[in-house]
Design an enzyme around this catalytic site. Sequence first.
Site, PDB file in Angstrom:
ATOM      1  N   TYR A 204       5.198 -11.338   3.981  1.00 49.79           N
ATOM      2  CA  TYR A 204       4.566 -11.144   2.990  1.00 49.79           C
ATOM      3  C   TYR A 204       5.661 -10.935   1.912  1.00 49.79           C
ATOM      4  CZ  TYR A 204       0.085 -10.192   4.936  1.00 49.79           C
ATOM      5  OH  TYR A 204      -1.202 -10.148   5.633  1.00 49.79           O
ATOM      6  N   HIS A 385     -13.214 -12.341   1.304  1.00 48.27           N
ATOM      7  CA  HIS A 385     -11.935 -12.280   2.211  1.00 48.27           C
ATOM      8  C   HIS A 385     -12.134 -11.336   3.287  1.00 48.27           C
ATOM      9  CE1 HIS A 385      -7.667 -12.629   2.709  1.00 48.27           C
ATOM     10  NE2 HIS A 385      -7.333 -11.434   2.787  1.00 48.27           N
TER      11      HIS A 385
END
Length: 561
Positions: A204, A385
Site C-alpha cells: 500500500y 467495496h
Amino acid sequence: MLWNVWMLFFWVVPILGSRGTIDLPHSREVISSENENVLLFKWGYDREMQEISIEIQVPAVNWLALGFSPDGKLETSDLAIGGWDKDDKLFFYDGHIEGVWPPVPDKSQDYELLELSRNKTHTVLRIWRKWFTCDSNDLDIENDTVRVIIIFGEDYKFTLLEENIYRKSFFFLEILNDDIEPEIVIPYEFRLHNFPIPVHDTTYACTFIPMPNVSTKHHIIRYEPINDPNGIGIVHHILIYGCGNNLKFSSEIGDCYGNDPRYAKCMNSMFGWAIGGEVFDFPPDMGVPIGTEEDPKYIRIEIHYSNFENKPGILDSSGIRIYYTPQLREHDGGILMTGIFTFPAHFVPPGAERFRSYGHCNTHLIPKILGHPVEDFHVNTYLLHGHLTVRSIRVMHYRNGTLIGSLGEDKNYDFNFQQVRGLPGIVTVKMGDQILVECSSSTQDRDGVTFGGPSTLNEMCVAFLFYYPVVPIAACWSLVDLQYVNDALELEETETIMDAIININSVDWDEETIAKAQTAVQEAKHTAIINHRTGDMINETSPALPISLPTPFPCHKCTEV
Ligand SMILES: *[C@@H]1O[C@H](CO)[C@@H](O)[C@H](O)[C@H]1NC(C)=O
Ligand SMILES: *[C@@H]1O[C@H](CO)[C@@H](O)[C@H](O)[C@H]1NC(C)=O
Ligand SMILES: *[C@@H]1O[C@H](CO)[C@@H](O)[C@H](O)[C@H]1NC(C)=O
Ligand SMILES: *[C@@H]1O[C@H](CO)[C@@H](O)[C@H](O)[C@H]1NC(C)=O
Ligand SMILES: *[C@@H]1O[C@H](CO)[C@@H](O)[C@H](O)[C@H]1NC(C)=O
C-alpha cells in the site's frame, strides 16, 4: 447427432424484428479490450417497462451464444443461442445448461430475437427480454453485477474453444450522467512518477499531493483513472482522500498502514478506482468543492499493488486525473464512507457458505461531532467495496428503526468489477436515520478466520455514498460488540477486544458455531463511530437493527405478454 437434436428446436424461432431496434433509453456500448475478436457489446433498457435489449458483435461464425451468470460459471448460465445450420437455416432459442454443454431450450422461451445476421467479417446477435421473466432458468436482471459469457464457433458440434469464450462483468441497469461539459474544464493529476513496485505480494503506497492551487472556489466534476500500462494487472485500487489542513505534508512515498500517523488524518474519501472502474462524471447539479477555506489543501493518494508474481523492476505512474471548473454547480458534494470500521472485530468464520456481517452508521452523531445542525443528505451515487470473500452487499436505510429503502446493493458482487453506480433517484437521508451495510461472505475455501483489515486477504465491508450538501465528515461506521459474540459462543470471559479476537480465532468452527456466531452478530450492539475530516472521532453505543433477508422478485405479479 448433436445437430439433429438441435434441429428439433427450430420452432422456437420468433418473428424477426418485431421489437424494432435497440434504441431503448440509456443505450450504450462497450468495445472489448481483452479479446480483440469480440468487437462490440451494446445494450439499452427501459426502467419503466423493465425490459432490456442487448446486442453483441463477434467475428463471422456459424453460431454464437450470449450467457448471463450470477457467479461466472457456465453451468449456472442463462443463455440465448443462435446461428445457422448446415443448410444455412437460422435457429435461435432461450436455453440453459443441464449438466453439459450445449444448452437445452427452456420450457418458457423468454428471449425475443431482434436480429441475427452476418457478413464476411462479423456476426451480430440482438435480443430483447423482460428483466424478470419468472422462469427459474432465466437470470433476473436487477441492480446486480452480471457475469456475461459470450461463446462462438464454427463447427456443428458446438465445441468450446477457450479463445472463443469471452467473459466480462456488466452492470446493465447503470445510470449514466450526461457529461455536460462546462466551457472551462481544467485537468489535474494525482499520480506517482515511476514508483518502483516492491516485489512483495501486497504493497500500500501512500503519499501526499497538493490540490490544485486555486484561490477561489471551483468544482471537481469528473474523475478518471490514469492506468499506467506497466501497472496493469498489479495496480489493484487507487484511492484519494482529502486531508485535514493542520498537517505538515511531504512528498516521499510511504507505507499507508505503517508508522506515519499523518496518513490516518487523511480519511475523507474523494474518489476510489478499483479494477473494472471507469471514468466518473458527477450528476450535473453537483461538484466537489475545492479552493475554499474548509476544503483540503492536500490529498493522500493510496495505491494498492498486488504483485503476486513478485515481478521485479516495474515502474508505475498510475493515479487519478480530476477535472475541475470555476463554473460552479448548484450543490457542493462529498463522499461519506459507511459500513464496518476496518478492524479485526470484523470476523468471518471459515467454512461458511454465507456469513453476513454488519456495519452501522448513526447519522445523529454527525451534527453532534460538528456542533451544529446539519441539513439532510441527498444521496445520488454509491460505490460498494469488499474483498475476496464478499459475494453480496446491501446498503439499507432505516428511519426510527424501520427499514425504509436502499442506498445501494449488489447480489453478485465482483471484486474485479468495482464500479461507481448511480441510484435511480435521489435518496434523502435525514440526520437521525441509520444506514446499515451488510456484506455476505463465502469462506468455504478458507481454513482460518478472516478478519477485517486492509489487505486483500483480510476483509472490508464499506459503501461510499456520494451526497450533497457536503460536511467535513470522513466516515460513519461501526464495530460489532465482540464481547457479546464471545459470550454467545460460550468462550472464555474477556476484558478487552483483543482477547475476544484471540478467542474467536481459536474456535473450532462448524455449522453449529457458525450459526451461533451469525445470530450473535445480528443481535449484538455496535459501537458507532464518526470520523471528522481532521481525524477527530466520537463514538456511541448503537442497538441492533431489525434485519430481514432480501426477498426475490414476486413472480406472481409478472404480467405475461
Ligand atoms: C459487417 O457487419 C459489421 C457489423 O454490423 C459492420 O460493422 C461492417 O461494416 C459490415 N461489413 C461490411 C463489409 O458490410
Ligand atoms: C498558490 O498560488 C499563490 C498565488 O498564485 C502563490 O503565492 C502560492 O505560492 C501558491 N502555492 C503553492 C503551494 O504553489
Ligand atoms: C421518529 O419517530 C418519532 C416519534 O414517532 C418522531 O417524532 C420523529 O420525527 C421520527 N423521526 C424521523 C426522522 O422521522
Ligand atoms: C433496485 O431495484 C429496485 C427495483 O427496480 C429499485 O426499486 C431500487 O431502488 C433499486 N436499488 C438500487 C440501489 O438501485
Ligand atoms: C469511544 O470513545 C471513548 C471515549 O472517548 C474512548 O475511550 C473509546 O476508546 C472509544 N471507542 C472506540 C472503539 O473507538
